[in-house]
Design an enzyme around this catalytic site. Structure first.
Site, mmCIF file in Angstrom:
data_model
loop_
_atom_site.group_PDB
_atom_site.id
_atom_site.type_symbol
_atom_site.label_atom_id
_atom_site.label_comp_id
_atom_site.label_asym_id
_atom_site.label_seq_id
_atom_site.Cartn_x
_atom_site.Cartn_y
_atom_site.Cartn_z
ATOM 1 N N GLY A 45 0.841 -1.197 0.000
ATOM 2 C CA GLY A 45 0.000 0.000 0.000
ATOM 3 C C GLY A 45 0.865 1.231 0.000
ATOM 4 N N ASP A 72 -10.478 5.300 9.232
ATOM 5 C CA ASP A 72 -10.233 4.893 7.844
ATOM 6 C C ASP A 72 -11.057 3.636 7.567
ATOM 7 O OD1 ASP A 72 -9.207 5.011 5.316
ATOM 8 O OD2 ASP A 72 -7.250 4.144 5.808
HETATM 9 P P1 ADP Z 1 -2.440 -0.188 4.276
HETATM 10 O O1 ADP Z 1 -2.061 0.855 5.258
HETATM 11 O O2 ADP Z 1 -1.438 -0.373 3.202
HETATM 12 O O3 ADP Z 1 -3.844 -0.068 3.791
HETATM 13 P P2 ADP Z 1 -3.423 -2.505 5.620
HETATM 14 O O4 ADP Z 1 -3.189 -2.774 7.072
HETATM 15 O O5 ADP Z 1 -4.793 -2.035 5.260
HETATM 16 O O6 ADP Z 1 -2.305 -1.531 5.104
HETATM 17 O O7 ADP Z 1 -3.106 -3.825 4.816
HETATM 18 C C1 ADP Z 1 -3.158 -3.876 3.429
HETATM 19 C C2 ADP Z 1 -3.739 -5.181 2.954
HETATM 20 O O8 ADP Z 1 -2.953 -6.241 3.469
HETATM 21 C C3 ADP Z 1 -5.126 -5.421 3.460
HETATM 22 O O9 ADP Z 1 -6.081 -4.880 2.614
HETATM 23 C C4 ADP Z 1 -5.201 -6.914 3.500
HETATM 24 O O10 ADP Z 1 -5.556 -7.431 2.242
HETATM 25 C C5 ADP Z 1 -3.782 -7.318 3.814
HETATM 26 N N1 ADP Z 1 -3.654 -7.568 5.267
HETATM 27 C C6 ADP Z 1 -3.295 -6.682 6.209
HETATM 28 N N2 ADP Z 1 -3.234 -7.253 7.421
HETATM 29 C C7 ADP Z 1 -3.565 -8.536 7.244
HETATM 30 C C8 ADP Z 1 -3.697 -9.656 8.107
HETATM 31 N N3 ADP Z 1 -3.481 -9.561 9.410
HETATM 32 N N4 ADP Z 1 -4.053 -10.825 7.579
HETATM 33 C C9 ADP Z 1 -4.274 -10.948 6.264
HETATM 34 N N5 ADP Z 1 -4.166 -9.933 5.385
HETATM 35 C C10 ADP Z 1 -3.822 -8.747 5.864
HETATM 36 MG MG MG Z 2 -5.661 -0.362 4.403
#
Ligand code: ADP
Ligand code: MG
Length: 615
Positions: free
Chosen positions: A302, A458
């Site tokens: 991301g 968010d």
């Molecule tokens: P960002 O700040 O980049 O949005 P996120 O925490 O939303 O970061 O994580 C991005 C993506 O990674 C999520 O949309 C999800 O698909 C995957 N993801 C994040 N954390 C997990 C988790 N604990 N288990 C599985 N997938 C995860």
């Molecule tokens: Mg996210």
């Protein structure tokens, strides 16, 4: 001194001892004898045979240019050179043709003439060599956009002996000036460029306007700039610097000179991927400490974080070989098999994204700029961890936190067999499931606000995962307490996102965003805008006071609060500190009690022993 070309005398050689030969007087005597003999011969032959015209024309041509030689050699009647070559060839007639005095002196100069001829030949060679260089230079510059000069390689003896003395002197001056100019060119050019005032043009001596865009000047400027390319780019030195580069060529060279930066770029790219050297080291430590077994790859990249998939180490026992827990926040038996590693990006750009939660808060900017880059990033990771834990403590579905190391947060992987659970936006939900999801999210938002005292900030179908028929909330680093100056605005936006999603999915009988807002906060969003609500919320102001139409009428004490940097953050730090202190106090108390018990037990056993002994 006799001529080396003269004939060897036929007189018998007298034997003389070495001391005589070495004697100077003896040498003089010999010399005198020789002179006398010559004079005798002279008297016998009054004149030499008539001189023939020169047959070696090239030789005379070359010789005629020799200033020294021409001054010393007497011209013949016809103005031509006399041919003395016969003297060299005509061995047997030596006695019959004695040399005149003038010729003798001429022959004495002959050795010097050899050197002159050699110099002339060298000069001729240099001249031809230089001519060739100039030809190459002309040809090169005709076809190319880059003017080059080969002056550096010119040979110095060019035409030194091939021209008249006067012309030669001029040439010499020119040459000197030329060399001087070449060496000064770099600085001269710099001066010319500097002479252009800020307004961007100047008038030259003829009154012509020269602008900074003058192609000639641009060419010079570009060439100057080339000299400041990185050291690994060979530019040559500044000597004889007389190069002009068109903008196009310069730009291409510039691009080329940056090729070496690819490596650096790659490093930056890895940094953007979130796995720069420092991160790799952290990940390596996690493996080394037997928390993780292997890191399998990227789940998501991301703007603000990279999510990696990893397997935990089955052999993890809760402590490593040194007996440390390594900061793991759960007992070994609960360590999830699959983990998600969230690596917060450390590049500056990402701050801009996060900044949106605080950009209107000038106090934050102050603190932000003073904060060390990495420290702030680490704070975000820590904040996500705290928020996850807080949400988990009230029973919301969030990934369990495994361990936090600086900007790397390890948590449970939502999904199985390396397949991450789909985001709500991607999940294929039946109507019933959609309805369930809605109910669940509304309840979670209410709980989050009222029990965990948090606003996700968010929340959307992107940050909710659908796994095992339930909603899992992730990405909570930016979550704030409702007291945050924009807390209610964020909440309203969350409501908007959620309601819009379910509306798009066609779920009937759902709240409007305002209704949801009101359900969560018990504040009426339709009659009170977010700023007003904020006053009510944070200052406990009455609705009447907070909703005065004119801002100036609003009492000072109800105007927006000046929050310290990240109120929620500081508060949570304080809370954590308090909790830690309390834990320490409890520990101390426990130890005191244990000690007291130990003492009383020892006393008791001593007493019993004493009693037994007495008995
Ligand atoms: P960002 O700040 O980049 O949005 P996120 O925490 O939303 O970061 O994580 C991005 C993506 O990674 C999520 O949309 C999800 O698909 C995957 N993801 C994040 N954390 C997990 C988790 N604990 N288990 C599985 N997938 C995860
Ligand atoms: Mg996210």
């Amino acid at each position: 001194m006799s001529s080396p070309w003269s004939k060897v005398s036929n007189e018998p050689v007298q034997t003389i001892n070495l001391a005589d030969i070495m004697s100077e007087q003896y040498a003089h005597r010999l010399h005198d004898q020789e002179l006398k003999q010559q004079q005798k011969r002279q008297q016998q032959n009054q004149t030499l045979p008539t001189a023939k015209p020169i047959n070696a024309e090239t030789y005379s041509n070359i010789a005629s240019t020799s200033s020294k030689a021409s001054q010393k050699l007497p011209p013949s009647d016809a103005g031509q050179w006399e041919d003395y070559s016969m003297l060299l060839n005509d061995e047997g007639k030596e006695q019959a043709e004695p040399l005149p005095a003038s010729l003798l002196s001429l022959l004495e100069d002959e050795a010097e003439s050899d050197a002159v001829i050699a110099q002339m030949l060298q000069s001729q060679f240099d001249h031809e060599y230089n001519e060739e260089l100039r030809r190459i230079e002309r040809q090169q510059n005709k076809q190319s956009k880059v003017t080059v000069t080969l002056n550096k390689f010119l040979r110095s003896g060019d035409a030194e002996f091939l021209h008249d003395t006067e012309a030669g002197a001029d040439e010499e001056d020119d040459e000197l000036a030329y060399l001087k100019q070449d060496w000064d060119c770099f600085e001269t050019n710099e001066k010319i460029l500097d002479a252009i005032p800020k307004c961007g043009f100047k008038l030259d001596k003829e009154g012509e306007m020269i602008t900074k865009h003058d192609p000639q000047l641009c060419g010079v400027r570009n060439a100057q700039r080339v000299m400041s390319f990185p050291p690994e780019f060979p530019t040559g030195d500044g000597a004889c610097f007389d190069m002009k580069l068109s903008n196009k060529v310069f730009n291409q060279l510039k691009a080329y000179s940056r090729r070496g930066r690819a490596d650096r770029k790659e490093k930056v790219a890895t940094a953007e991927m979130g796995v720069d050297a420092a991160t790799r080291l952290l990940l390596y430590k996690l493996i080394n400490n037997q928390i993780l077994e292997q890191i399998n790859g990227i789940i998501s990249t991301g703007k603000e974080a990279v999510i990696l998939h990893a397997n935990s180490d089955a052999s993890y026992t809760g402590t490593n070989e040194h007996g440390h827990g390594n900061g793991v926040l759960m007992p070994a038996e609960l360590l999830p098999k699959e983990c998600a590693i969230k690596v917060f990006k450390t590049t500056l750009n990402e701050f801009k994204q996060r900044d949106r939660y605080i950009k209107d808060d000038y106090r934050f900017k102050d603190r932000f700029s003073k904060q060390n880059h990495r420290v702030v990033i680490n704070m975000w990771a820590e904040k996500e961890m705290h928020n996850l834990m807080r949400m988990q403590s009230i029973g919301l579905n969030v990934p369990d936190v495994v361990v936090l190391k600086k900007h790397v947060l390890v948590m449970r992987f939502i999904g199985d067999n390396h397949n991450a659970a789909p985001k709500l936006k991607d999940a294929r939900l039946s109507d019933a499931e959609l309805s369930c999801a809605y109910e669940e999210i509304v309840a979670a938002m209410h709980k989050l606000y009222n029990e965990a005292k948090l606003v996700h900030a968010d929340l959307s179908e992107y940050n909710i995962l659908w796994y095992e028929g339930k909603c899992w909330f992730i990405d909570v680093a930016q979550s704030v307490e409702p007291e945050h100056p924009s807390g209610l605005e964020f909440l309203m936006r969350d409501c908007d996102n959620i309601i819009s999603f379910f509306e798009r999915r066609g779920l009937p009988n759902i709240y409007t965003k305002e209704q949801l807002f009101e359900f969560i906060t018990a504040l009426n969003a339709e009659t009170h805008n977010a700023a007003m609500l904020e006053r009510i919320h944070t200052r406990g102001a009455s609705i009447n006071q907070a909703t005065v139409p004119n801002q100036t009428e609003c009492p000072d004490e109800l105007k927006p609060l000046e929050y310290p940097f990240e109120l929620a953050w500081e508060k949570s730090l304080l809370e954590r500190q308090m909790r830690q202190e309390e834990a320490e106090r409890n520990q101390e108390a426990r130890e005191t009690v244990d000690e007291a018990i130990d003492q009383s037990e020892t006393k008791l056993s001593n007493d019993t022993d004493n009693a037994n002994n007495t008995a």
